[in-house]
Design a protein around this motif. Structure first.
Motif, PDB file in Angstrom:
ATOM      1  N   ILE B 181      50.391  68.306  36.537  1.00 26.45           N
ATOM      2  CA  ILE B 181      49.190  68.239  35.699  1.00 26.45           C
ATOM      3  C   ILE B 181      48.289  67.091  36.154  1.00 26.45           C
ATOM      4  N   GLN B 182      48.890  65.930  36.363  1.00 25.90           N
ATOM      5  CA  GLN B 182      48.087  64.782  36.773  1.00 25.90           C
ATOM      6  C   GLN B 182      47.448  65.008  38.128  1.00 25.90           C
ATOM      7  N   LYS B 183      48.213  65.647  39.012  1.00 18.28           N
ATOM      8  CA  LYS B 183      47.676  65.857  40.355  1.00 18.28           C
ATOM      9  C   LYS B 183      46.478  66.781  40.300  1.00 18.28           C
ATOM     10  N   LEU B 184      46.610  67.860  39.517  1.00 15.80           N
ATOM     11  CA  LEU B 184      45.511  68.806  39.422  1.00 15.80           C
ATOM     12  C   LEU B 184      44.302  68.144  38.764  1.00 15.80           C
ATOM     13  N   LYS B 206      61.660  69.801  24.051  1.00 10.35           N
ATOM     14  CA  LYS B 206      62.699  68.969  23.461  1.00 10.35           C
ATOM     15  C   LYS B 206      63.574  68.295  24.515  1.00 10.35           C
ATOM     16  N   SER B 207      63.313  68.553  25.764  1.00  5.11           N
ATOM     17  CA  SER B 207      64.178  67.997  26.804  1.00  5.11           C
ATOM     18  C   SER B 207      63.810  66.542  27.111  1.00  5.11           C
ATOM     19  N   THR B 208      64.827  65.722  27.255  1.00  8.66           N
ATOM     20  CA  THR B 208      64.566  64.319  27.589  1.00  8.66           C
ATOM     21  C   THR B 208      64.002  64.194  28.996  1.00  8.66           C
ATOM     22  N   LEU B 209      64.303  65.159  29.842  1.00 10.26           N
ATOM     23  CA  LEU B 209      63.787  65.117  31.207  1.00 10.26           C
ATOM     24  C   LEU B 209      62.265  65.197  31.210  1.00 10.26           C
ATOM     25  N   VAL B 210      61.736  66.040  30.327  1.00 10.68           N
ATOM     26  CA  VAL B 210      60.310  66.313  30.354  1.00 10.68           C
ATOM     27  C   VAL B 210      59.506  65.209  29.662  1.00 10.68           C
ATOM     28  N   ALA B 211      60.091  64.624  28.607  1.00  7.78           N
ATOM     29  CA  ALA B 211      59.325  63.751  27.713  1.00  7.78           C
ATOM     30  C   ALA B 211      58.514  62.683  28.455  1.00  7.78           C
ATOM     31  N   GLY B 212      59.174  61.925  29.323  1.00  8.33           N
ATOM     32  CA  GLY B 212      58.491  60.831  30.008  1.00  8.33           C
ATOM     33  C   GLY B 212      57.330  61.328  30.846  1.00  8.33           C
ATOM     34  N   SER B 213      57.561  62.396  31.585  1.00  8.36           N
ATOM     35  CA  SER B 213      56.538  62.886  32.505  1.00  8.36           C
ATOM     36  C   SER B 213      55.331  63.439  31.770  1.00  8.36           C
ATOM     37  N   VAL B 214      55.596  64.138  30.669  1.00 14.97           N
ATOM     38  CA  VAL B 214      54.456  64.740  29.989  1.00 14.97           C
ATOM     39  C   VAL B 214      53.636  63.662  29.276  1.00 14.97           C
ATOM     40  N   VAL B 215      54.285  62.635  28.778  1.00 13.18           N
ATOM     41  CA  VAL B 215      53.525  61.546  28.156  1.00 13.18           C
ATOM     42  C   VAL B 215      52.696  60.836  29.215  1.00 13.18           C
ATOM     43  N   MET B 216      53.241  60.714  30.401  1.00 17.42           N
ATOM     44  CA  MET B 216      52.473  60.149  31.518  1.00 17.42           C
ATOM     45  C   MET B 216      51.219  60.990  31.761  1.00 17.42           C
ATOM     46  N   ALA B 217      51.402  62.308  31.795  1.00 22.06           N
ATOM     47  CA  ALA B 217      50.257  63.202  32.000  1.00 22.06           C
ATOM     48  C   ALA B 217      49.250  63.042  30.865  1.00 22.06           C
ATOM     49  N   GLU B 219      48.708  60.404  29.095  1.00 23.99           N
ATOM     50  CA  GLU B 219      47.999  59.132  29.245  1.00 23.99           C
ATOM     51  C   GLU B 219      46.916  59.213  30.313  1.00 23.99           C
ATOM     52  N   GLU B 220      47.173  60.030  31.342  1.00 21.24           N
ATOM     53  CA  GLU B 220      46.180  60.119  32.414  1.00 21.24           C
ATOM     54  C   GLU B 220      45.050  61.057  32.041  1.00 21.24           C
ATOM     55  N   VAL B 221      45.385  62.167  31.416  1.00 22.12           N
ATOM     56  CA  VAL B 221      44.385  63.215  31.216  1.00 22.12           C
ATOM     57  C   VAL B 221      43.632  63.023  29.899  1.00 22.12           C
TER      58      VAL B 221
END
Lengths: 428, 1008
Positions: B181-184, B206-217, B219-221
């Motif tokens: 998402i951030q790259k696009l 609900k996955s812990t794997l996704v949580a950090g990355s999507v919050v990063m996205a 914050e950027e978008v």
């Protein structure tokens, strides 16, 4: 987040660059070189350097600057911590993290960096996962690879990233199951010139080397867990259990890892294992000075103090030193004025001493800075804080593992302030 | 043709050994093994011309040659050399079977695709195919590369791929989608709206794997779309501990910003922080709600965030610790702030760069809150091995921490620093002493004297710095210190540092009235050396001259004119300007007009003393731990922390429909039951806390960890699928439950508020979790055990409860683990039942005893429709529990007032009669009462006292009431060697005798 990474050696050459987003020209490093020039010592380069369009965050390790280029707001510690993690990974893979090692393994380095960051955001930093993805180079594998044409890249796709215990890979097998724990404590202390402790604190770590088959669930308990009131854990440790019972319960990563580190602060009483007696003096009007240093053990619970190394920065006015050690060897560098004395083991019956004279530059004024003495030592089989492991149990697997525990105390930043006497020449 | 030959010629000119090896390779196609040594060498000596043979190697049929070529190309890239002309040759290998080769091609593609857009399109179809691969890791890596190649033409393809990946079953692929998402977004900001939709979807993940990355996205978008967070706030808080460490940092920073917009400030003076001392019973829920008109009560969500981040202070990752610290700094009530101190001080043992950042933040904190770090003052003592910037930061903090109590210790420490060999540091120390002196008036004199002593130091920088600091100090109280000014005048000849000379001159001029004899003499000396002075000194000389002219013109008139003349012809225009200005001002002539009349007042105006303050004074405008804070200037992309809202925005936006909640707390180590319960009110948490001691929750944890380890050993795919299965199952279960609870609410026992409904649902919900985990367990170990834990509540006759309402119930100290057999599996035809008293307050009514019933099915078939037969429920109230329709089992049980229970269980056509025989003690609830009350009550029931064996000093007392009727039971056990006396006071004589017998037996058995 992290745009690019430049690796710069001590002589100021960029020897590796990696970009995760669009390419940032290496001319951005000119701002870093400017800062490097301004700094008197390599360590004095500020960790964060702003430039018109970028920010440079750098760490210095093994005489290599790791310079990360970022473009927008990001917690600086995030980047710093990540860079240190990169260095740790390199060290883990190549044994050393030097310019030569990185250049020799440039492909592995690139593969690692590619896996560790995606678009500047950390992806896989856990050493176990990385090792599944990219096998560390060994001499044997290099030979085999070149003959058979096989590769360093793992054939299997890693599963660790997907599991609930990302730090442990699945399907671990050993014929000898063993778990070793090293309790290593470092004392940081400042002793003032009269020999009393100004501040002393203990920084301890429990490093583990666990080679166990399957998915073992370990519990480690201490005789005196109350000592550990300021701790940080490897993510594998179940925090709730520690809070409730003061027992470390965890599924360990495979191989070497740091289970916990703790800090016994200056508010507790810390035993100081060695003492120093010194007498450094100059006589007004003469170009000679006297130098005397004696070391002795103190509060070591009967354990021997080994690998003692004493170093001291003598005042700039000192031209040369002519000393006589009762044991060990000493060196004096007339350029940096650094005196170092490799003492070895302290024999309580015959205390090591270093005596002799120093000559001053003719015409130089008497130095007025107080030199400090830095001491390094090791004590085996002793954790100076008194921390003791009670027992280690394993659940979840059938076999009986071999267990071992080792204690060691080392000097961290152990500094002894000196008092420099300038003896006034009496009139007449 | 010419070009070609030129190429080959220049190529041959290269290092002979190297080209020899290469030539050998080309001709005889010897495997790359031989050139391994040469390769390493050539990596760093290659130049563009060599690319020809690399191209040939890439086009060969041998994998090993291709790989070797790619390795060299990567070497070129690492060196920063241009290898873009090889693009066509490299891109051909994108579909290679060899994984390492493929990876290296990816590295190359990501580096050069931007420059070679048309050719890069050739590789797209390969990635599109890989996006459909059954292996999740291949799908993920395809998406990663596809989104990294930054070719604007493929934006629609990327968008499609991201949307698809966002709904992928594998959390790893969804994580990759979040990164994409951030790259696009950076490639094409016009896609923002579509991307926000994807972010919204992924935030619900609900996955812990996704949580950090999507919050990063996020914050950027779209960092301003705070409304997307509401519904996910509680989930993020609960998942936080299990998110990978980098994600934690990003989430914590985001949540800090969020909390500042959503909660009211906890920093009010009159704030009452009593959320922990609330009443323990949920019965008081309604009363509590009323009480909320109190000055300040923290929003439970606010509390949730603080509580869930606290364990992360123990993280090994310094960035996480710092993130939590800044969260506490910006969000927690002031009195809770102290928890972060120790962790921050611990970070000081880390690497130099970490120390630098942490010290900066501590410096800012220590200005506002000295008390936080004062006990750790010694941790900020400077070591000779510290880097200079670390030393200055430590000094800054020590100065901030100085107060009347510790100043002597600090000054003693500063004194040793003055003798350090690092001169820049010594200068900083002297400034620090100056600051201590101005801040703490008690030590001003001591400091001044110390600084005056330093004036005779051999080192010039030390002297100069001392002069400058003394000047600043003297400004505060000049009249008392004319001797110091005299002393400095004496030293003037020996001081050469311009800044120090200028400072002394200024002092002379400013206080010339205090030193009327010396000042003109200094001016005389200056007149001699004027031409050779630095500019800054010249300016001050002119100043001094002017001031002396005004105050003592008789002695200095000529000198002043001489100096003004010198200044008039100076090379520096500043000095010429100043001279001209001063001359006009002080020397009266017809042109100067009114101004010169005020010259004295202009030049000799009393000047305010400079305030010596910390350089970190204004840093707190930035959020701690940020880059902007470190640099003390706003950096690109900094998101400002808003002020607390005056009135809290609607809290209900964070409430998630219960149905959705059901699936949420499933992952990893998080305690599902607990996290679900936390979503509700405070009193519920209170109960939570106490129940953590009791065995029911610990047993559920156990079963949880069991299933956790089961999952681990499972194949990952399988476990994820079974996970989602059970998730679905639970959702449906949940729905069922809701529907069935609703009719209940019309029940006559259902007198509590809606909030209580929530609590009950949560209770039931935790049961389901136990259930679903055991299902997994069953599946994996192929044993047909089906465990089901049900809280059963049975009501005894609801009389006279209100009589003793005033007695506050307390919690049981000890809850036994043992359960009693209700129905053996042999007699029950496969169904076995066990019951256990949980000693928990009953949720259905105050006069009920709660009972935990465990049913297990050890037969091969599923059991259906288990229930309590209606006909036997005679004369007592049982809370009907008929919820587990999904499992085709329904389950009823009953207890009668005679303390024996008949329970009937149907298994298809089978009916079993069972009875529950509670020990008398189980029908009692402990209550808290004072000793005085105890004695008083004891007297009331004295006549009923059953068996006073001896009468002596009481050593233990127990007060309780029967659950059903609420009548008081007092037990006192007195010990008098070798005898013991037991006294039981109650109105129920039958019960008293039974209780007495049991206590006696127990004591006899347990005694020595």
């Amino acid at each position: 987040m992290i745009h690019s990474l430049f690796l710069i050696n001590a002589s100021g050459d960029i020897f590796l660059e990696k970009h995760w987003k669009s390419v940032v020209s290496r001319s951005v490093c000119d701002y870093f070189f400017e800062a490097l020039e301004r700094a008197t010592e390599p360590e004095n380069v500020p960790p964060v350097i702003p430039t018109p369009h970028h920010f440079l965050i750098n760490v210095l390790r093994h005489r290599i600057y790791f310079v990360a280029v970022i473009q927008s707001e990001v917690p600086p510690l995030f980047v710093i911590e990540f860079l240190h993690r990169v260095v740790d990974t390199f060290q883990d893979y190549f044994g050393v993290c030097t310019e030569a090692a990185i250049k020799d393994n440039v492909v592995v380095v690139y593969e690692l960096l590619e896996e560790m960051l995606d678009n500047g955001f950390p992806l896989a930093t856990e050493s176990n996962i990385l090792k599944e993805l990219i096998k560390p180079p060994t001499i044997l594998r290099t030979v085999v690879n070149t003959i058979t044409g096989s590769t360093n890249v793992g054939e299997q796709l890693p599963t660790g990233q997907l599991s609930v215990v990302p730090w442990r890979r699945t399907g671990v097998k050993y014929t000898n199951n063993e778990a070793y724990f090293d309790v290593v404590e470092e004392i940081d202390a400042i002793i003032d010139k009269s020999g009393s402790t100004i501040t002393a604190e203990i920084q301890g770590v429990v490093d583990a080397c666990v080679k166990l088959t399957g998915m073992p669930d370990l519990t480690l308990s201490f005789m005196n867990p109350r000592l550990l009131d300021d701790v940080s854990f490897h993510p594998c440790v179940r925090f709730k259990r520690w809070e409730a019972e003061r027992i470390l319960s965890f599924i360990p990563p495979d191989g070497n890892f740091r289970l916990l580190s703790y800090h016994v602060s200056s508010q507790n009483l810390v035993a100081i294992p060695v003492y120093v007696k010194h007498n450094i003096s100059f006589r007004e009007g003469s170009s000679q000075g006297r130098f005397e240093l004696t070391l002795g053990p103190k509060q070591t619970m009967g354990k021997a103090v080994e690998s003692v190394l004493v170093s001291s920065q003598l005042p700039r006015g000192v031209l040369n030193a002519n000393l006589n050690p009762s044991q060990g060897t000493y060196t004096f560098d007339p350029v940096t004025k650094l005196l170092s004395w490799d003492v070895g083991k302290i024999n309580p019956q015959k205390l090591p001493s270093l005596k002799g004279s120093m000559s001053l530059q003719t015409g130089a004024s008497k130095p007025d800075e107080n030199p400090t003495i830095n001491i390094q030592f090791k004590i085996q089989q002793l954790a100076i804080s008194g921390l003791k492991v009670n027992r280690l149990d394993m659940y979840g697997e059938k076999y009986k593992p071999f267990k071992g525990i080792k204690y060691m105390t080392k000097a961290g930043k152990f500094q002894n302030d000196c008092h420099l006497l300038v003896i006034q020449k009496l009139a007449g | 043709v010419l070009g070609m030959s030129a190429n080959s010629v220049s190529y041959n000119e290269q290092g002979s050994g190297e080209s020899g090896v290469d030539a050998a390779q080309e001709n005889s196609s010897i495997p790359a093994s031989i050139s391994a040594g040469g390769a390493a060498f050539s990596l760093f000596s290659a130049d563009c011309k060599k690319n020809e043979d690399l191209k040939e190697m890439l086009e060969s049929n041998k994998e090993s040659l291709k790989l070797e070529a790619m390795k060299r190309i990567v070497g070129l890239i690492a060196k920063g050399k241009n290898a873009s002309e090889l693009f066509p040759a490299v891109v051909k290998n994108v579909a290679s079977k060899n994984i390492e080769l493929k990876k290296l091609v990816y590295v190359y593609l990501v580096r050069y695709a931007e420059e070679q857009q048309d050719l890069a399109l050739l590789s797209i179809s390969t990635f599109q195919r890989a996006l459909k691969d059954p292996n999740q890791l291949i799908r993920a890596s395809a998406l990663r590369v596809l989104s990294s190649i930054r070719v604007p033409i493929i934006v629609p393809i990327m968008m499609l791929a991201i949307k698809e990946a966002a709904t992928d079953l594998s959390p790893y692929v969804r994580k990759t989608a979040a990164h994409a998402i951030q790259k696009l977004y950076s490639l094409d900001p016009d896609q923002k709206e579509h991307l926000i939709e994807v972010i919204e979807k992924l935030l619900k993940d609900k996955s812990t794997l996704v949580a950090g990355s999507v919050v990063m996205a996020f914050e950027e978008v779209c960092p301003d779309r705070i409304d997307l967070i509401h519904k996910n706030y509680r989930k993020l808080c609960n998942l936080l501990v299990d998110v990978e460490e980098w994600g934690q940092v990003v989430i914590i920073h985001m949540l800090t910003r969020y909390a500042r917009t959503q909660f009211v400030s906890p920093w009010r003076e009159d704030a009452v922080f009593d959320e922990n001392s609330e009443k323990t019973f949920y019965d008081s829920e309604e009363e509590r709600r009323v009480d909320q008109s109190k000055p300040y009560i923290m929003d439970p969500d606010h509390r949730l965030l603080l509580r869930n981040t606290k364990p992360l202070l123990q993280s090994r990752n310094t960035a996480v610790v710092m993130a939590v610290s800044q969260l506490y700094w910006h969000l927690s009530p002031k009195h809770e702030l102290s928890v972060i101190t120790k962790s921050l001080v611990r970070l000081l043992r880390s690497h130099r760069e970490v120390q630098y950042i942490v010290l900066q933040n501590i410096a800012t904190m220590s200005i506002q809150r000295k008390g936080m770090f004062e006990p750790f003052m010694k941790s900020f003592y400077v070591r000779s091995t510290d880097a200079t910037h670390i030393k200055t930061l430590k000094l800054e903090i020590l100065t901030n921490l100085a107060n009347e109590a510790n100043i002597s210790t600090i000054l003693r420490e500063l004194q040793t620093y003055v003798k350090s060999q690092d001169k820049a540091f010594v200068a900083a120390t002297i400034q620090a002493i100056g600051r201590c002196a101005t801040n703490i008036s008690e030590v001003t004199d001591t400091c001044l004297n110390g600084l005056v002593l330093l004036l005779s130091n051999r080192d010039e920088t030390v002297v100069a710095e001392s002069v400058v600091v003394i000047k600043k100090l003297l400004q505060t109280q000049p009249s008392q210190h004319s001797d110091i000014i005299k002393h400095m005048a004496k030293l003037f000849d020996n001081i050469t540092v311009p800044m120090a000379r200028a400072s002394i001159l200024w002092l002379m001029g400013e206080y010339c009235e205090h030193v009327p004899k010396i000042a003109p003499d200094v001016l005389r000396k200056m007149a001699k050396t004027f031409t050779s002075e630095e500019d800054i000194v010249k300016l001050q000389t002119v100043n001094l001259a002017a001031k002396l002219y005004l105050s003592n013109s008789k002695q200095t008139k000529l000198l002043t004119q001489y100096i003004l003349n010198l200044g008039k012809y100076d090379q520096n225009y500043d000095i010429r300007d100043r001279t001209r200005f001063i001359r006009q001002l002080i020397v009266p002539n017809e042109k100067s007009g009114a101004l010169s009349r005020y010259a004295r007042r202009i030049l000799m105006a009393p000047k305010p003393a400079p305030v010596l303050q910390s350089a970190f004074k204004d840093r707190d405008r930035f959020q701690l731990g940020t880059l902007s804070h470190t640099l003390n200037s706003q950096s690109n992309g900094y998101l400002e922390l808003s002020d607390w809202p005056a009135v809290a925005p609607d809290q209900s936006v964070r409430i998630v429909e219960v149905v959705k909640e059901a699936g949420a707390p499933l992952l990893g180590k998080s305690k599902p039951g607990k996290s679900a319960e936390k979503f509700y009110s405070d009193s519920e948490e209170e109960e939570e806390g106490s129940s953590s001691e009791d065995s029911s929750s610990s047993s559920s944890e156990e079963s949880e960890s069991e299933s956790e380890s089961e999952e681990n050993s499972d194949d990952s795919n399988k476990s994820s699928s079974s996970e989602s299965d059970s998730e679905k199952k639970k959702k449906t279960l949940k729905n069922k439950k809701l529907q069935q609870q609703k009719p209940d609410s019309k029940d006559r026992y259902w007198s509590h508020s809606k909030a209580l409904l929530l609590i009950i649902i949560t209770k039931l919900f935790s049961i389901h979790i136990v259930l679903s985990f055991s299902n997994q367990f069953v599946a994996s170990c192929r044993c047909s055990l089906l465990r089901l834990c049900v809280f059963l509540a049975c009501q005894f006759d609801a009389v006279s409860w209100h009589v003793r309402v005033s007695l506050q119930a307390s919690f049981p100290v000890f809850v036994p683990e043992t359960s009693h057999e209700l129905l053996h599996r042999m007699t029950g035809k496969g169904l076995s039942a066990q019951y256990r008293f949980t000693r928990q307050p009953c949720i259905y009514g105050n006069s009920m005893v709660s009972l935990q019933l465990t049913l297990s099915n050890s037969s091969d078939q599923a059991l259906e429709n288990i229930h309590i037969s209606e006909k036997s429920s005679t004369g007592q109230n049982i809370h009907h529990f008929n919820a587990i329709g999904e499992l085709h089992t329904t389950n009823h049980s009953e207890i009668d007032t005679n303390m024996s229970t008949v329970q009937h269980e149907h298994t298809k056509e089978d009916e079993f009669s069972v009875s529950i025989q509670p020990a008398v003690g189980e029908l009692l609830v402990p209550i808290t009462m004072t000793e005085a009350d105890f004695t008083k009550e004891k007297l009331t029931w004295c006549q009923k006292a059953n068996q006073p064996i001896h009468f002596c000093v009481c050593i233990s007392r127990f007060a309780g009431k029967t659950v059903g009727s609420g009548c008081l039971v007092l037990v006192s056990v007195a010990l008098k060697d070798p005898d013991a006396g037991i006294t039981i006071n109650t109105e129920k004589t039958v019960m008293a005798s039974m209780l007495l017998r049991q206590v006696k037996i127990t004591l006899t058995n347990s005694g020595p």
